[in-house]
Design an enzyme around this catalytic site. Structure first.
Site, short mmCIF file in Angstrom:
data_model
loop_
_atom_site.label_atom_id
_atom_site.label_comp_id
_atom_site.label_asym_id
_atom_site.label_seq_id
_atom_site.Cartn_x
_atom_site.Cartn_y
_atom_site.Cartn_z
N ARG A 41 -123.89 104.11 95.16
CA ARG A 41 -124.93 105.05 95.59
C ARG A 41 -124.56 106.44 95.08
O ARG A 41 -123.55 107.01 95.47
CB ARG A 41 -125.04 105.04 97.13
CG ARG A 41 -126.24 105.79 97.66
CD ARG A 41 -126.52 105.42 99.10
NE ARG A 41 -125.58 106.00 100.04
CZ ARG A 41 -125.54 105.70 101.33
NH1 ARG A 41 -126.36 104.79 101.83
NH2 ARG A 41 -124.65 106.26 102.12
N SER A 110 -133.29 97.66 102.24
CA SER A 110 -132.96 98.21 103.55
C SER A 110 -134.14 97.98 104.50
O SER A 110 -135.30 98.15 104.13
CB SER A 110 -132.70 99.71 103.45
OG SER A 110 -131.57 99.97 102.66
N LYS A 139 -126.21 109.21 105.31
CA LYS A 139 -127.53 109.02 104.70
C LYS A 139 -128.53 109.91 105.41
O LYS A 139 -128.91 109.64 106.55
CB LYS A 139 -127.97 107.56 104.77
CG LYS A 139 -129.24 107.30 103.96
CD LYS A 139 -129.53 105.82 103.86
CE LYS A 139 -130.74 105.57 102.98
NZ LYS A 139 -131.08 104.14 102.88
#
Length: 213
Positions: A41, A110, A139
């Site tokens: 990520r 997700s 996040k």
């Protein structure tokens, strides 16, 4: 033929948490501790930097048979021949991602709520990332924490392998797996650890002990 994967200990990278050690070296240490899959990520920086780090991770992981999943960016996944892509609810539709990456790569999504589990979304997928189980600072704009009970309900409804994410620590291994998850996705507890190999090993050992019962 779909590339094999093991969700047991799923590491999500974070360049800020890795600090001066860097993402590649943190991942190199973490897989020695038992990480079974890595999602890269990349939150800031150029596409060129994203590709460079992803390429370095492929070189580290592929000889060990550990898949590399790229977060969001299908173009980067294809450029480095990553093993798959993970997308969120606001990203490209799973069906379109599957069309672009082909039938053999791994595709994850997700999810936190039942309305996100439509047949159209679930059909192209190999697994779900479900959470956050607890509040997380890694996040921005994450959904509200869902807890273990809701995690279990999502797993039962999805009919897919599920990896839990969000504020998980070693002491959460047992309740996470007891809720039905197939593994734990970890960010800060490994990426920010002084010794990533030791931190990963603590998770991996608890997972192994739970499954041996």
């Amino acid at each position: 033929m779909r590339r094999p994967f093991d969700l047991s200990l799923y590491l999500v990278t974070d360049e800020d948490l890795a600090g001066p050690r860097g993402v590649a070296e943190t991942v190199r240490a973490a897989i020695e501790g038992g990480v079974t899959l890595v999602q890269h990520r990349f939150k800031q920086g150029s596409t060129r930097d994203f590709v460079a780090t992803a390429s370095a991770l492929v070189e580290i992981l592929r000889p060990r048979g550990i898949p590399l999943i790229i977060n969001d960016r299908v173009d980067v996944a294809l450029a480095v021949d990553a093993d798959g892509v993970h997308v969120g609810q606001s990203d490209m539709r799973a069906a379109k991602v599957r069309e672009l990456i082909g039938p053999d790569r791994i595709l994850g999504l997700s999810a936190a709520q039942f309305h996100e589990l439509t047949p159209e979304e679930l059909g192209p997928l190999d697994y779900l990332g479900v959470g956050p189980v607890f509040a997380t600072a890694t996040k921005p704009n994450a959904p509200d924490p869902i807890g273990f009970e809701h995690l279990g309900r999502i797993k039962a409804a999805a009919g897919l392998p599920v990896v839990a994410i969000g504020g998980l620590k070693p002491e959460h291994v047992e309740p996470t797996l007891a809720a039905g998850a197939d593994g734990l996705a970890i960010v800060s507890a490994i990426m920010a650890a002084e010794d990533p190999a030791k931190a990963a090993r603590e998770f991996a050992d608890r997972i192994a002990r739970y499954r041996a019962q």
